[in-house]
Scaffold this motif. Structure first.
Motif, PDB file in Angstrom:
ATOM      1  N   GLU A   6     -18.192  47.263  -4.902  1.00 17.76           N
ATOM      2  CA  GLU A   6     -18.214  45.899  -4.384  1.00 17.76           C
ATOM      3  C   GLU A   6     -16.807  45.429  -4.066  1.00 17.76           C
ATOM      4  OE1 GLU A   6     -21.831  44.729  -7.453  1.00 17.76           O
ATOM      5  OE2 GLU A   6     -19.739  44.272  -7.883  1.00 17.76           O
ATOM      6  N   SER A   7     -16.719  44.509  -3.129  1.00 19.10           N
ATOM      7  CA  SER A   7     -15.433  43.901  -2.819  1.00 19.10           C
ATOM      8  C   SER A   7     -15.671  42.538  -2.192  1.00 19.10           C
ATOM      9  CB  SER A   7     -14.621  44.785  -1.871  1.00 19.10           C
ATOM     10  OG  SER A   7     -15.274  44.935  -0.640  1.00 19.10           O
ATOM     11  N   GLY A   8     -14.609  41.734  -2.139  1.00 13.36           N
ATOM     12  CA  GLY A   8     -14.679  40.466  -1.440  1.00 13.36           C
ATOM     13  C   GLY A   8     -14.675  39.230  -2.300  1.00 13.36           C
ATOM     14  N   GLY A   9     -14.764  39.388  -3.613  1.00 12.22           N
ATOM     15  CA  GLY A   9     -14.739  38.212  -4.463  1.00 12.22           C
ATOM     16  C   GLY A   9     -13.354  37.593  -4.506  1.00 12.22           C
ATOM     17  N   GLY A  10     -13.265  36.430  -5.132  1.00  6.09           N
ATOM     18  CA  GLY A  10     -11.972  35.774  -5.247  1.00  6.09           C
ATOM     19  C   GLY A  10     -12.103  34.312  -5.569  1.00  6.09           C
ATOM     20  N   LEU A  11     -11.001  33.602  -5.389  1.00 10.37           N
ATOM     21  CA  LEU A  11     -10.933  32.171  -5.657  1.00 10.37           C
ATOM     22  C   LEU A  11     -10.887  31.425  -4.330  1.00 10.37           C
ATOM     23  CD1 LEU A  11     -10.424  29.717  -7.545  1.00 10.37           C
ATOM     24  CD2 LEU A  11      -7.977  30.273  -7.391  1.00 10.37           C
ATOM     25  N   VAL A  12     -11.725  30.410  -4.214  1.00 15.77           N
ATOM     26  CA  VAL A  12     -11.778  29.636  -2.975  1.00 15.77           C
ATOM     27  C   VAL A  12     -12.061  28.175  -3.323  1.00 15.77           C
ATOM     28  CG1 VAL A  12     -14.249  30.050  -2.623  1.00 15.77           C
ATOM     29  CG2 VAL A  12     -12.775  29.585  -0.653  1.00 15.77           C
ATOM     30  N   GLN A  13     -11.603  27.277  -2.488  1.00 19.22           N
ATOM     31  CA  GLN A  13     -11.884  25.857  -2.697  1.00 19.22           C
ATOM     32  C   GLN A  13     -13.289  25.529  -2.220  1.00 19.22           C
ATOM     33  OE1 GLN A  13      -8.724  23.685  -0.717  1.00 19.22           O
ATOM     34  NE2 GLN A  13      -7.613  23.476  -2.655  1.00 19.22           N
ATOM     35  N   ALA A  14     -13.848  24.490  -2.785  1.00 19.55           N
ATOM     36  CA  ALA A  14     -15.166  24.034  -2.357  1.00 19.55           C
ATOM     37  C   ALA A  14     -15.170  23.782  -0.848  1.00 19.55           C
ATOM     38  CB  ALA A  14     -15.547  22.756  -3.104  1.00 19.55           C
ATOM     39  N   GLY A  15     -16.242  24.222  -0.207  1.00 21.63           N
ATOM     40  CA  GLY A  15     -16.350  24.112   1.236  1.00 21.63           C
ATOM     41  C   GLY A  15     -15.872  25.350   1.966  1.00 21.63           C
ATOM     42  N   GLY A  16     -15.222  26.241   1.257  1.00 19.88           N
ATOM     43  CA  GLY A  16     -14.695  27.452   1.854  1.00 19.88           C
ATOM     44  C   GLY A  16     -15.736  28.557   1.975  1.00 19.88           C
ATOM     45  N   SER A  17     -15.265  29.720   2.412  1.00 23.55           N
ATOM     46  CA  SER A  17     -16.148  30.860   2.651  1.00 23.55           C
ATOM     47  C   SER A  17     -15.587  32.128   2.027  1.00 23.55           C
ATOM     48  CB  SER A  17     -16.318  31.095   4.154  1.00 23.55           C
ATOM     49  OG  SER A  17     -16.911  29.989   4.796  1.00 23.55           O
ATOM     50  N   GLY A 105     -24.191  47.201  -9.219  1.00 26.30           N
ATOM     51  CA  GLY A 105     -22.754  47.313  -9.081  1.00 26.30           C
ATOM     52  C   GLY A 105     -22.061  46.783 -10.325  1.00 26.30           C
ATOM     53  N   GLN A 106     -20.742  46.892 -10.343  1.00 25.28           N
ATOM     54  CA  GLN A 106     -19.983  46.502 -11.529  1.00 25.28           C
ATOM     55  C   GLN A 106     -19.741  44.997 -11.577  1.00 25.28           C
ATOM     56  OE1 GLN A 106     -18.670  47.747  -8.817  1.00 25.28           O
ATOM     57  NE2 GLN A 106     -16.794  46.595  -8.369  1.00 25.28           N
ATOM     58  N   GLY A 107     -19.948  44.324 -10.465  1.00 22.96           N
ATOM     59  CA  GLY A 107     -19.764  42.879 -10.413  1.00 22.96           C
ATOM     60  C   GLY A 107     -18.419  42.500  -9.830  1.00 22.96           C
ATOM     61  N   THR A 108     -18.423  41.398  -9.105  1.00 23.45           N
ATOM     62  CA  THR A 108     -17.182  40.860  -8.553  1.00 23.45           C
ATOM     63  C   THR A 108     -17.169  39.350  -8.793  1.00 23.45           C
ATOM     64  OG1 THR A 108     -15.773  40.749  -6.575  1.00 23.45           O
ATOM     65  CG2 THR A 108     -18.145  40.576  -6.205  1.00 23.45           C
ATOM     66  N   GLN A 109     -16.040  38.839  -9.239  1.00 29.98           N
ATOM     67  CA  GLN A 109     -15.939  37.436  -9.612  1.00 29.98           C
ATOM     68  C   GLN A 109     -15.742  36.548  -8.396  1.00 29.98           C
ATOM     69  OE1 GLN A 109     -16.082  35.925 -12.820  1.00 29.98           O
ATOM     70  NE2 GLN A 109     -16.045  34.016 -11.654  1.00 29.98           N
ATOM     71  N   VAL A 110     -16.536  35.500  -8.335  1.00 35.91           N
ATOM     72  CA  VAL A 110     -16.378  34.453  -7.326  1.00 35.91           C
ATOM     73  C   VAL A 110     -16.129  33.139  -8.061  1.00 35.91           C
ATOM     74  CG1 VAL A 110     -17.532  33.106  -5.531  1.00 35.91           C
ATOM     75  CG2 VAL A 110     -17.806  35.600  -5.606  1.00 35.91           C
ATOM     76  N   THR A 111     -15.022  32.498  -7.747  1.00 35.68           N
ATOM     77  CA  THR A 111     -14.682  31.233  -8.377  1.00 35.68           C
ATOM     78  C   THR A 111     -14.453  30.188  -7.293  1.00 35.68           C
ATOM     79  OG1 THR A 111     -13.628  32.359 -10.233  1.00 35.68           O
ATOM     80  CG2 THR A 111     -13.128  30.030  -9.938  1.00 35.68           C
ATOM     81  N   VAL A 112     -15.208  29.101  -7.383  1.00 37.35           N
ATOM     82  CA  VAL A 112     -15.096  28.016  -6.407  1.00 37.35           C
ATOM     83  C   VAL A 112     -14.537  26.797  -7.120  1.00 37.35           C
ATOM     84  CG1 VAL A 112     -16.287  26.634  -4.675  1.00 37.35           C
ATOM     85  CG2 VAL A 112     -17.090  28.949  -5.196  1.00 37.35           C
ATOM     86  N   SER A 113     -13.367  26.362  -6.698  1.00 36.43           N
ATOM     87  CA  SER A 113     -12.729  25.214  -7.340  1.00 36.43           C
ATOM     88  C   SER A 113     -13.106  23.923  -6.611  1.00 36.43           C
ATOM     89  CB  SER A 113     -11.219  25.388  -7.347  1.00 36.43           C
ATOM     90  OG  SER A 113     -10.725  25.433  -6.018  1.00 36.43           O
ATOM     91  N   SER A 114     -13.164  22.854  -7.393  1.00 34.85           N
ATOM     92  CA  SER A 114     -13.552  21.562  -6.801  1.00 34.85           C
ATOM     93  C   SER A 114     -12.349  20.809  -6.275  1.00 34.85           C
ATOM     94  CB  SER A 114     -14.290  20.723  -7.837  1.00 34.85           C
ATOM     95  OG  SER A 114     -13.474  20.546  -8.977  1.00 34.85           O
TER      96      SER A 114
END
Length: 114
Positions: A6-17, A105-114
């Motif tokens: 898996e790939s593509g996870g990460g930190l993004v602001q609310a409203g992002g993609s 899969g092993q999992g990928t972290q997605v974090t959405v900040s407000s």
């Protein structure tokens, strides 16, 4: 041995993609369905979206209209395009592949900040 990368996870602001991808390799055989689950903090793992070889994709009600699942069968890859992300979308996202047996899969972290 079957591997799901898996790939593509990460930190993004609310409203992002974000766009997640998962590629299957190894002795996996004929794939029947590919999809994504997630586990939010303190909650059980839940279905996000899944796409079988026939029929329309299934989505969790909470992501309908915002997330889109797609597959590239030749590449044994599944994608999850996530738009208009919300803080409640935060969690670990797991790829799921059904090919006779089920694989995670092993999992990928997605974090959405407000």
């Amino acid at each position: 041995q079957v591997q799901l990368v898996e790939s593509g996870g990460g930190l993004v602001q609310a409203g992002g993609s974000l766009k997640l991808s998962c590629t299957a390799s190894g002795s996996i055989g004929s794939i029947n369905a590919m999809g994504w689950y997630r586990r939010a903090p303190g909650k059980q793992r839940e279905l996000v979206a899944i796409k079988s070889n026939s029929g329309s994709p299934d989505y969790a009600d909470s992501v309908k209209g915002r997330f889109t699942i797609s597959r590239d069968n030749a590449k044994k890859t599944v994608y999850l395009q996530m738009n208009s992300l919300k803080p409640e979308d935060t969690g670990v996202y797991y790829c799921r592949v059904i090919a006779g047996l089920g694989y995670w899969g092993q999992g990928t972290q997605v974090t959405v900040s407000s």
